[in-house]
Design a protein around this motif. Structure first.
Motif, PDB file in Angstrom:
ATOM      1  N   VAL A 194      20.871  -1.288   8.148  1.00 39.27           N
ATOM      2  CA  VAL A 194      20.339  -2.216   7.146  1.00 39.27           C
ATOM      3  C   VAL A 194      21.468  -2.822   6.324  1.00 39.27           C
ATOM      4  O   VAL A 194      21.490  -4.029   6.051  1.00 39.27           O
ATOM      5  N   TRP A 195      22.422  -2.001   5.937  1.00 40.70           N
ATOM      6  CA  TRP A 195      23.543  -2.513   5.133  1.00 40.70           C
ATOM      7  C   TRP A 195      24.342  -3.544   5.922  1.00 40.70           C
ATOM      8  O   TRP A 195      24.741  -4.584   5.387  1.00 40.70           O
ATOM      9  N   ASP A 214      23.767   1.386  -6.218  1.00 39.44           N
ATOM     10  CA  ASP A 214      22.395   1.216  -6.678  1.00 39.44           C
ATOM     11  C   ASP A 214      21.401   1.435  -5.534  1.00 39.44           C
ATOM     12  O   ASP A 214      20.351   2.065  -5.714  1.00 39.44           O
ATOM     13  N   PHE A 215      21.734   0.932  -4.362  1.00 40.24           N
ATOM     14  CA  PHE A 215      20.898   1.100  -3.167  1.00 40.24           C
ATOM     15  C   PHE A 215      20.675   2.578  -2.875  1.00 40.24           C
ATOM     16  O   PHE A 215      19.541   3.037  -2.646  1.00 40.24           O
ATOM     17  N   LEU A 216      21.747   3.368  -2.916  1.00 39.11           N
ATOM     18  CA  LEU A 216      21.630   4.792  -2.622  1.00 39.11           C
ATOM     19  C   LEU A 216      20.842   5.518  -3.709  1.00 39.11           C
ATOM     20  O   LEU A 216      20.087   6.462  -3.419  1.00 39.11           O
ATOM     21  N   LYS A 217      20.999   5.089  -4.957  1.00 38.54           N
ATOM     22  CA  LYS A 217      20.205   5.694  -6.036  1.00 38.54           C
ATOM     23  C   LYS A 217      18.713   5.459  -5.812  1.00 38.54           C
ATOM     24  O   LYS A 217      17.883   6.330  -6.070  1.00 38.54           O
ATOM     25  N   ARG A 218      18.379   4.254  -5.344  1.00 38.35           N
ATOM     26  CA  ARG A 218      16.967   3.965  -5.076  1.00 38.35           C
ATOM     27  C   ARG A 218      16.435   4.848  -3.950  1.00 38.35           C
ATOM     28  O   ARG A 218      15.292   5.326  -3.998  1.00 38.35           O
ATOM     29  N   ALA A 243      14.517  -1.847  -0.545  1.00 37.74           N
ATOM     30  CA  ALA A 243      15.407  -1.226  -1.529  1.00 37.74           C
ATOM     31  C   ALA A 243      16.710  -2.008  -1.659  1.00 37.74           C
ATOM     32  O   ALA A 243      17.222  -2.200  -2.768  1.00 37.74           O
ATOM     33  N   ALA A 244      17.253  -2.481  -0.540  1.00 36.96           N
ATOM     34  CA  ALA A 244      18.491  -3.262  -0.580  1.00 36.96           C
ATOM     35  C   ALA A 244      18.289  -4.566  -1.346  1.00 36.96           C
ATOM     36  O   ALA A 244      19.137  -4.973  -2.150  1.00 36.96           O
TER      37      ALA A 244
END
Length: 274
Positions: A194-195, A214-218, A243-244
């Motif tokens: 996805v990234w 922020d993406f990983l926190k979500r 999320a991304a």
């Protein structure tokens, strides 16, 4: 049958590290061995790795290092290329299982007995965790085996191509969260997929790092409520893309990062599905 590797316990590894950090690469090469009198093996099923196999593995890694100008100091590009090729070689040739590779004592043996010259060449005057594997995300060899393990896609033409999606610091953000995210190859490959599909090329490096964080926190907030590995690939990609997209919007509109003034190209960014 899995292979069992020698383990250099911390009581022997620590003083050896203090001694070796004062030696030259030539002197370290003289200390290379395929065994150590203090090494131990775990008492579980498996065959002890043969010394001939250790010698062959060392030869493969020496060849990679020489292509990166070993014993001379490599430039950043050569270091990156060496690391990526090292990851693939360790993962394909060492015959380690995840249970064995989770032991820092095995990686201490690699760095202080089998490959001390390569370890101290790659990281001159290294901090302890680069050699002693007190933190596997930092170890000169261990971190690369685990990166390969988490991205390995055996059905692809290049099973390790995903190693090139993120740099070391960015990948470490995922692996540092391994209890919830970084321990699942299925989820890690989805995150990278996805990234890699996002068009963030117009953003500076700090903005991309902020978005990834922020993406990983979500995802961490989703983890208690979602069994990622039970979701099929298409549905998982959809969740991660959402999320991304939210992370991009949050970071680019944040007053802490200068919002739209800092990122005048925001309107031209596109969040694509992989």
């Amino acid at each position: 049958m899995s292979l069992l590797y020698p383990r250099l316990l911390s009581g022997q590894a620590r003083p050896l590290f203090e001694e070796y950090r004062k030696l030259t690469l030539v002197e370290l090469a003289d200390r290379v061995d395929t065994s150590h009198e203090s090494a131990v093996y775990v008492a579980t099923g498996g065959d002890r790795v043969a010394e001939d196999r250790l010698r062959e593995l060392r030869k493969l890694i020496i060849d990679l290092a020489e292509e990166a100008d070993f014993p001379n100091k490599p430039n950043r590009s050569a270091q990156t290329k060496f690391d990526l090729r090292l990851a693939a070689v360790l993962h394909t040739e060492a015959g380690l299982t995840p249970a064995e590779a989770a032991s820092g004592d095995i990686w201490a043996f690699f760095a202080l007995v089998l490959l001390p010259d390569i370890a101290f060449w790659r990281y001159p005057d290294p901090p302890r965790d680069r050699i002693l594997a007190t933190d596997l995300t930092r170890h000169v060899f261990g971190r690369m085996w685990w990166r390969a393990q988490l991205v390995h896609s055996p059905g692809d033409p290049d099973p390790y191509s995903a190693l090139q999606i993120l740099g070391e610091a960015a990948f470490d953000q995922i692996y540092a969260r391994r209890a919830a995210l970084g321990g699942s190859p299925y989820l890690v490959k989805a995150i990278l997929r996805v990234w890699n599909a996002q068009d963030l090329s117009k953003l500076d490096g700090q903005a991309r790092r902020d978005i990834l964080r922020d993406f990983l926190k979500r995802l961490l907030r989703l983890a208690p409520f979602m069994e990622f590995e039970s979701i099929d690939e298409t549905a998982l990609d959809t969740e991660l893309c959402t999320a991304a997209r939210e992370s991009v919007a949050a970071i680019l509109n944040s007053p802490d990062t200068g919002g739209r003034e800092r990122h005048p190209s925001q309107s031209r960014l596109h969040i694509r599905r992989p």
